[in-house]
Enzyme design. Structure first.
Site, PDB file in Angstrom:
ATOM      1  N   ASP A   1      -7.366  18.613 -15.305  1.00 33.74           N
ATOM      2  CA  ASP A   1      -7.628  17.366 -15.827  1.00 33.74           C
ATOM      3  C   ASP A   1      -7.072  17.164 -17.124  1.00 33.74           C
ATOM      4  O   ASP A   1      -7.818  17.850 -18.109  1.00 33.74           O
ATOM      5  CB  ASP A   1      -8.983  17.043 -15.675  1.00 33.74           C
ATOM      6  CG  ASP A   1      -9.384  15.635 -15.912  1.00 33.74           C
ATOM      7  OD1 ASP A   1      -8.619  14.793 -16.892  1.00 33.74           O
ATOM      8  OD2 ASP A   1     -10.430  15.189 -15.434  1.00 33.74           O
TER       9      ASP A   1
ATOM     10  N   ARG B   1       0.972  -1.208   0.040  1.00 29.91           N
ATOM     11  CA  ARG B   1      -0.137   0.100  -0.055  1.00 29.91           C
ATOM     12  C   ARG B   1       0.880   1.012   0.056  1.00 29.91           C
ATOM     13  O   ARG B   1       0.414   2.329  -0.464  1.00 29.91           O
ATOM     14  CB  ARG B   1      -0.712   0.186   1.299  1.00 29.91           C
ATOM     15  CG  ARG B   1      -1.633   1.209   1.363  1.00 29.91           C
ATOM     16  CD  ARG B   1      -2.579   1.411   2.276  1.00 29.91           C
ATOM     17  NE  ARG B   1      -2.694   0.342   3.584  1.00 29.91           N
ATOM     18  CZ  ARG B   1      -1.646   1.021   4.577  1.00 29.91           C
ATOM     19  NH1 ARG B   1      -1.279   2.290   4.244  1.00 29.91           N
ATOM     20  NH2 ARG B   1      -1.586   0.097   5.791  1.00 29.91           N
TER      21      ARG B   1
ATOM     22  N   LYS C   1      -7.937   6.128 -19.706  1.00 30.35           N
ATOM     23  CA  LYS C   1      -8.285   6.581 -20.986  1.00 30.35           C
ATOM     24  C   LYS C   1      -7.147   6.478 -21.929  1.00 30.35           C
ATOM     25  O   LYS C   1      -6.509   5.194 -22.408  1.00 30.35           O
ATOM     26  CB  LYS C   1      -8.955   7.957 -20.897  1.00 30.35           C
ATOM     27  CG  LYS C   1      -9.886   8.190 -19.853  1.00 30.35           C
ATOM     28  CD  LYS C   1     -11.195   7.001 -20.046  1.00 30.35           C
ATOM     29  CE  LYS C   1     -12.439   7.743 -19.024  1.00 30.35           C
ATOM     30  NZ  LYS C   1     -12.165   7.531 -17.722  1.00 30.35           N
TER      31      LYS C   1
END
Length: 387
Positions: A182, A57, A207
């Site tokens: 973004d 983690r 994407k």
């Protein structure tokens, strides 16, 4: 943006995409970073960590390789890889904001981003208001004394609006706010917001970065090391990390990002030009078109204009939905940025969460994610679907 390799020669984007953070494995010489599918690591005595790894983690070698690559491609100091784009956004907002703070968000943005502000962080006491970020004066007018973040998508989703990053960065600096961009639609190959004054770059690596519709992921990249450390602390504390196999898939996709974006952009340009001339299309949104309101700014801050095209059709909502259903080579589906072409109806699909808000999209809007297939085949499919 160029970087220096050990011999001192500058490295271009295409070279960095393949090599940054991708050193050959020290044990075997493997030229691709291994998938370290491991949760914990043997320590050489209490607190004696090999390479700084103790628990995946907190850090994992495969994820570290991707994060180094992301930082290099965006020209940043620190990259962080997340389980999804929204996980990255959530970590960013909880790092930067406290109850009572205010955020300026775009009037055209991904529906999931709007949902995060309107349904999640608002309940936490963070205020937000909407502005047309393509107009710097509108951004300035939306500022409040406790504005801590200005949020921008450029090109925006789904109306392909363009924001002048450098101009809004100046506004943010004057206001003592952070500018978050973004960069998902453009990718770092087409646009590098940090070099234009942004503080944070956000990606859905699902994407264009991944590029093959086979992975979900997100990323943050920053140029300020202090902010990078804060984000890393919160990422570890909250745990929304990219798994090693997902990180490996994104790295694999990034290696071909430059050549893919060239083809996406070339195909989208041809399709946008065809749609402009089609009698059943009433408006086309593509920043590569000279008549697009943001064309000049996009030409200044982007290498090319990307693979996303939206348009409105004559006949209203039902005609738009029918067209989506008639397409065959364009697959009806959400998401974007893969090698295959996708078509969708934002009002009923990706942007249903903004219905009734200031971000509501036209009911007759169709959004295309133009893939890298033969453009002649794509044009034929769209012509048939339009009827």
């Amino acid at each position: 943006m160029s970087h220096q390799h050990p011999e001192g020669h500058p490295q271009s984007f295409e070279t960095l995409a393949i090599h940054a953070g991708q050193e050959a494995d020290s044990l075997t010489g493997a030229v691709v970073p291994p998938i370290y599918q491991v949760s914990t690591y043997k320590q050489d005595g209490v607190g004696g960590l090999r390479g700084g790894y103790e628990y995946s983690r907190s850090a994992n070698p495969t994820r570290s390789a991707l994060e180094a690559n992301l930082a290099a491609l965006e020209g940043g100091r620190r990259g962080l890889a997340f389980a999804s784009g929204l996980a990255a956004e959530d970590c960013l907002l909880r790092t930067l904001l406290v109850p009572g703070d205010h955020v300026v968000i775009p009037d055209d943005a991904y529906g999931g981003t709007f949902r995060l502000f309107a349904k999640v962080v608002e309940r936490w006491g963070v205020e937000w208001s909407v502005a047309d970020t393509s107009d710097p004066a509108a951004v300035r007018a939306a500022l409040r004394p406790r504005t801590k973040v200005i949020w921008v998508e450029t090109p925006s989703n789904p109306l392909l609006g363009i924001t002048d990053i450098a101009a809004v960065a100046d506004i943010a600096r004057t206001a003592g706010a952070r500018l978050v961009v973004d960069n998902t639609f453009a990718s770092p190959y087409l646009q590098q917001p940090l070099a234009l004054g942004a503080d944070v770059v956000v990606h859905s690596t699902t994407k264009y970065m991944g590029g093959h519709s086979d992975v979900v992921g997100g990323a943050l990249v920053v140029s300020d090391t202090g902010l990078g450390d804060e984000l890393a602390f919160h990422q570890n504390a909250m745990g929304a990390i990219a798994g090693p196999f997902d990180a490996w898939l994104v790295m694999r996709g990034i290696k071909t990002l430059a050549v893919r974006m060239d083809r996406h952009s070339a195909n989208a340009t041809r399709i946008a030009e065809m749609l402009v001339a089609h009698p059943k299309v009433t408006r086309v949104y593509y920043p590569g078109l000279p008549e697009h309101a943001g064309h000049e700014i996009a030409a200044k801050q982007m290498r090319a204009f990307g693979g996303m095209v939206s348009f409105q059709v004559a006949g209203g909502e039902e005609a738009a939905v029918d067209m989506c259903d008639r397409a065959r080579l364009f697959t009806l589906g959400e998401s974007l940025g893969g090698v295959e072409s996708l078509i969708e109806h934002p009002g009923r699909m990706t942007h249903a969460s903004v219905a009734g808000s200031a971000l509501e999209v036209p009911a007759d809007l169709v959004r295309l994610s133009v893939g890298i297939e033969s453009v002649d085949d794509l044009l034929m499919d769209l012509s048939r679907a339009l009827g």
